[in-house]
Design a protein around this motif. Structure first.
Motif, PDB file in Angstrom:
ATOM      1  N   SER B  73       0.837  -1.181   0.000  1.00 54.31           N
ATOM      2  CA  SER B  73       0.000   0.000   0.000  1.00 54.31           C
ATOM      3  C   SER B  73       0.881   1.243   0.000  1.00 54.31           C
ATOM      4  CB  SER B  73      -0.962  -0.016   1.183  1.00 54.31           C
ATOM      5  OG  SER B  73      -0.248  -0.212   2.373  1.00 54.31           O
ATOM      6  N   SER B  74       1.896   1.179  -0.849  1.00 49.14           N
ATOM      7  CA  SER B  74       2.723   2.354  -1.090  1.00 49.14           C
ATOM      8  C   SER B  74       2.706   2.679  -2.578  1.00 49.14           C
ATOM      9  CB  SER B  74       4.185   2.093  -0.706  1.00 49.14           C
ATOM     10  OG  SER B  74       4.297   1.763   0.651  1.00 49.14           O
ATOM     11  N   LEU B  75       2.714   3.951  -2.863  1.00 46.77           N
ATOM     12  CA  LEU B  75       2.933   4.401  -4.235  1.00 46.77           C
ATOM     13  C   LEU B  75       4.320   5.015  -4.290  1.00 46.77           C
ATOM     14  CD1 LEU B  75      -0.416   6.283  -5.003  1.00 46.77           C
ATOM     15  CD2 LEU B  75       0.140   3.874  -5.409  1.00 46.77           C
ATOM     16  N   VAL B  97      -3.785  12.730  -1.596  1.00 37.35           N
ATOM     17  CA  VAL B  97      -4.698  11.773  -2.232  1.00 37.35           C
ATOM     18  C   VAL B  97      -4.352  10.346  -1.801  1.00 37.35           C
ATOM     19  CG1 VAL B  97      -5.366  10.759  -4.441  1.00 37.35           C
ATOM     20  CG2 VAL B  97      -5.236  13.241  -4.202  1.00 37.35           C
ATOM     21  N   ALA B  98      -3.079   9.997  -1.822  1.00 38.60           N
ATOM     22  CA  ALA B  98      -2.664   8.651  -1.431  1.00 38.60           C
ATOM     23  C   ALA B  98      -3.036   8.385   0.029  1.00 38.60           C
ATOM     24  CB  ALA B  98      -1.162   8.482  -1.638  1.00 38.60           C
ATOM     25  N   GLY B  99      -2.778   9.363   0.878  1.00 36.13           N
ATOM     26  CA  GLY B  99      -3.066   9.218   2.296  1.00 36.13           C
ATOM     27  C   GLY B  99      -4.539   8.957   2.566  1.00 36.13           C
ATOM     28  N   GLN B 100      -5.408   9.621   1.809  1.00 34.70           N
ATOM     29  CA  GLN B 100      -6.850   9.413   1.998  1.00 34.70           C
ATOM     30  C   GLN B 100      -7.255   7.972   1.700  1.00 34.70           C
ATOM     31  OE1 GLN B 100      -8.241  12.489  -0.602  1.00 34.70           O
ATOM     32  NE2 GLN B 100      -7.684  14.104   0.838  1.00 34.70           N
ATOM     33  N   THR B 303      -4.874  14.573  -9.745  1.00 36.28           N
ATOM     34  CA  THR B 303      -5.449  13.795 -10.844  1.00 36.28           C
ATOM     35  C   THR B 303      -4.591  12.565 -11.132  1.00 36.28           C
ATOM     36  OG1 THR B 303      -6.328  15.830 -11.785  1.00 36.28           O
ATOM     37  CG2 THR B 303      -6.228  13.918 -13.242  1.00 36.28           C
ATOM     38  N   ALA B 304      -3.287  12.759 -11.153  1.00 32.64           N
ATOM     39  CA  ALA B 304      -2.375  11.647 -11.428  1.00 32.64           C
ATOM     40  C   ALA B 304      -2.457  10.600 -10.317  1.00 32.64           C
ATOM     41  CB  ALA B 304      -0.946  12.163 -11.568  1.00 32.64           C
ATOM     42  N   ALA B 305      -2.499  11.032  -9.072  1.00 30.00           N
ATOM     43  CA  ALA B 305      -2.539  10.086  -7.947  1.00 30.00           C
ATOM     44  C   ALA B 305      -3.854   9.302  -7.950  1.00 30.00           C
ATOM     45  CB  ALA B 305      -2.354  10.831  -6.628  1.00 30.00           C
ATOM     46  N   ARG B 306      -4.959   9.984  -8.242  1.00 38.96           N
ATOM     47  CA  ARG B 306      -6.255   9.293  -8.278  1.00 38.96           C
ATOM     48  C   ARG B 306      -6.272   8.243  -9.381  1.00 38.96           C
ATOM     49  NH1 ARG B 306      -9.020  14.629  -7.920  1.00 38.96           N
ATOM     50  NH2 ARG B 306      -9.122  15.057  -5.669  1.00 38.96           N
ATOM     51  N   LEU B 307      -5.749   8.617 -10.534  1.00 38.39           N
ATOM     52  CA  LEU B 307      -5.711   7.688 -11.662  1.00 38.39           C
ATOM     53  C   LEU B 307      -4.856   6.474 -11.317  1.00 38.39           C
ATOM     54  CD1 LEU B 307      -6.423   7.014 -14.575  1.00 38.39           C
ATOM     55  CD2 LEU B 307      -4.624   8.586 -15.337  1.00 38.39           C
TER      56      LEU B 307
END
Lengths: 340, 340
Positions: B73-75, B97-100, B303-307
């Motif tokens: 669960s890391s980007l 975004v990742a944290g959420q 946007t990039a993180a959500r995608l």
């Protein structure tokens, strides 16, 4: 059989990805093969082994690189808003130092939210990092005593735990800024303080000490505790200060964002002297170049990262250290305006 | 037996660290106990199990949280110099975004060094991240096809691989900036370009198209390719441009650092019009507030993180997407100076 891949003289050594590519499989498959081959078809496993041999790899080298979670080579860094150049500079410096030792950095960014910070730290520990670098908030950090990895605090000490701390000399910085203003004859020097971080408290101590040594009483109405550390809050407070019957002739801004807000709040009023704490990009390009008290923030990040790596490697076993970097005055114009 | 810990009404649910603390052991010991107990003394293991029960934990919840490398669960985020506010803003937005979604972000920062970038990416893949966000350089990125995790490129497409890309409309931005200057009668508009990144090439296309549509020939001596994208290089080039027999009456700076350098190079010369690409903090506070073409960089990162999260979760299975964010002109003064 070791048919070597054609390479140019300056080619880099092959990597896991080269193995995966040559075998026509994903990295996960390479990992499973070198770790015993469970769940991989014999034919595929053979192809991966052939690729490893062809590329001249030591199999255990691949295995070591792909074995999950055995020996962590990541550091965690927990700090505030990355769009604050102060934190960005710490992050950049830590990444450089960590990278030189083959360590990655996992980042947690929390903006003065104690619960968010605790959650971020716990998640990072769960990811089995080799050590933690934290710019702590004011809350109790004793929960870190059971973290099982070394911790280095940056910029501010933490409560409830005795650990390494790398910081700047906030009190001396606050004193030199205030000395500078009092020395030019200013007698009404305001100080605008971001909320009760350790650092601004120490800067205030320096401000008070400078007044005491100069024999100038502090007018408590000029000690302004901002509701938050933003430029907006500082702008509003500055406008209010300057609207007083007896406004200050000089302002000391306790952080870079506060300095921005003070300048915005003053607007076209170029009479009061201004000194900021922390340097910032283009401070020298503003209509009146901005005098600041500054430390080498990159050095702060580098020093903390080096200390953490030495703790994680076990090469530094001294008791918790307290490393303090100097803060110096950079005169550019705004801090040299005479009292009127 | 479930004696519950005394808690205030607003207390957060217990964590792994609470378990470790209550049992008086390290987090590693908790991990070993919930994963089978190998290498832990029976008495210690019992204490850990009691702590888990007392705190009202589901044991498999603890196990899941502490199992190393099972489901990442890391980007990973690979980008340039964090002290460039452009990259810091992308990093901050991605972290949020990742944290959420409960993801951490592992950071690789490399400064326009293709080999360094490749090495950083490979190390991050080896750390079993769930996906990669990359601000790529100009080199070949086909090696990522065997990475086995989704990749989203940010700000610039990469060569050799067909993947998601989130970027700003560089060509339209370059055109609107140049249109603005030509529209005010400027006929000698210089453009200062950071080295051959994809983005500045597109901005140059917009500059040329604006000239073509306005029927104004481009003087190629005013198209300046800088040796590097620093303020220093742009400052030097600007001084040289202005020392020419027939200097430009307007300058278009292709990045935020180039804009700073152009302003430094012009010094006290406030005649030429200046438009910068990318907004920057305090642009409105400089002696002549700076007109810029700007995009929402935080939105670029979000946007990039959500995608990437949707790709990693498998909920977005569309072919590679190309998402382009608009760039708009913000008039503040420097871009509205008439030709002389």
């Amino acid at each position: 059989m070791t048919e070597t891949f054609p390479r140019s003289p300056d080619a880099k050594p092959p990597t896991m990805i080269d193995v995966a590519r040559r075998a026509g499989v994903g990295l996960g498959t390479v990992s499973r093969v070198v770790n015993g081959g469970a769940g991989v078809r014999a034919e595929t496993a053979e192809r991966v082994r052939a690729a490893i041999d062809e590329l001249g790899f030591q199999r255990n080298e691949v295995a070591r690189a792909l074995r999950p979670g055995k020996k962590s080579s990541s550091l965690a860094l927990v700090l505030g808003d990355l769009t604050n150049p102060f934190f960005a500079t710490i992050a950049k410096a830590s990444l450089e130092v960590a990278g030189q030792s083959g360590f990655a950095v996992v980042l947690g960014s929390v903006d003065e939210d104690p619960e968010g910070e605790k959650r971020a730290i716990q998640e990072l520990i769960g990811r089995q990092v080799a050590g933690l670098m934290i710019v702590p908030d004011q809350s109790d950090h004793s929960f870190l005593m059971s973290a099982g990895v070394p911790v280095v605090f940056v910029d501010r000490p933490a409560h409830g735990i005795d650990a390494d701390i790398v910081m700047v000399d906030n009190e001396a910085g606050g004193k030199v800024a205030t000395d500078h203003l009092l020395g030019q004859g200013h007698r009404r020097v305001a100080i605008l303080l971001a909320p009760s971080y350790y650092t601004t408290g120490r800067r205030l101590r320096g401000y008070r000490r400078a007044h005491r040594e100069a024999g100038v009483p502090v007018d408590e109405s000029l000690v302004v505790q901002l509701p938050e550390g933003t430029a907006e809050a500082a702008e509003k407070a500055t406008s209010e200060l300057m609207d007083q019957a007896d406004p200050p002739t000089a302002l000391f801004a306790s952080t870079n964002f506060v300095t921005e807000g003070v300048l915005r709040g003053l607007g076209d009023n170029t009479r009061p002297a201004v000194v900021g704490f922390d340097d910032f990009r283009m401070a020298d390009m503003l209509p009146t170049p901005v005098t600041v008290v500054a430390s080498d923030i990159a050095d702060l990040g580098r020093t903390a990262a080096r200390l953490l790596l030495a703790r994680a490697a076990g090469t530094d076993t001294r008791p918790p250290q307290r490393i303090v970097l100097p803060a110096v005055l950079i005169q550019r114009g705004s801090g040299e305006r005479p009292p009127v």
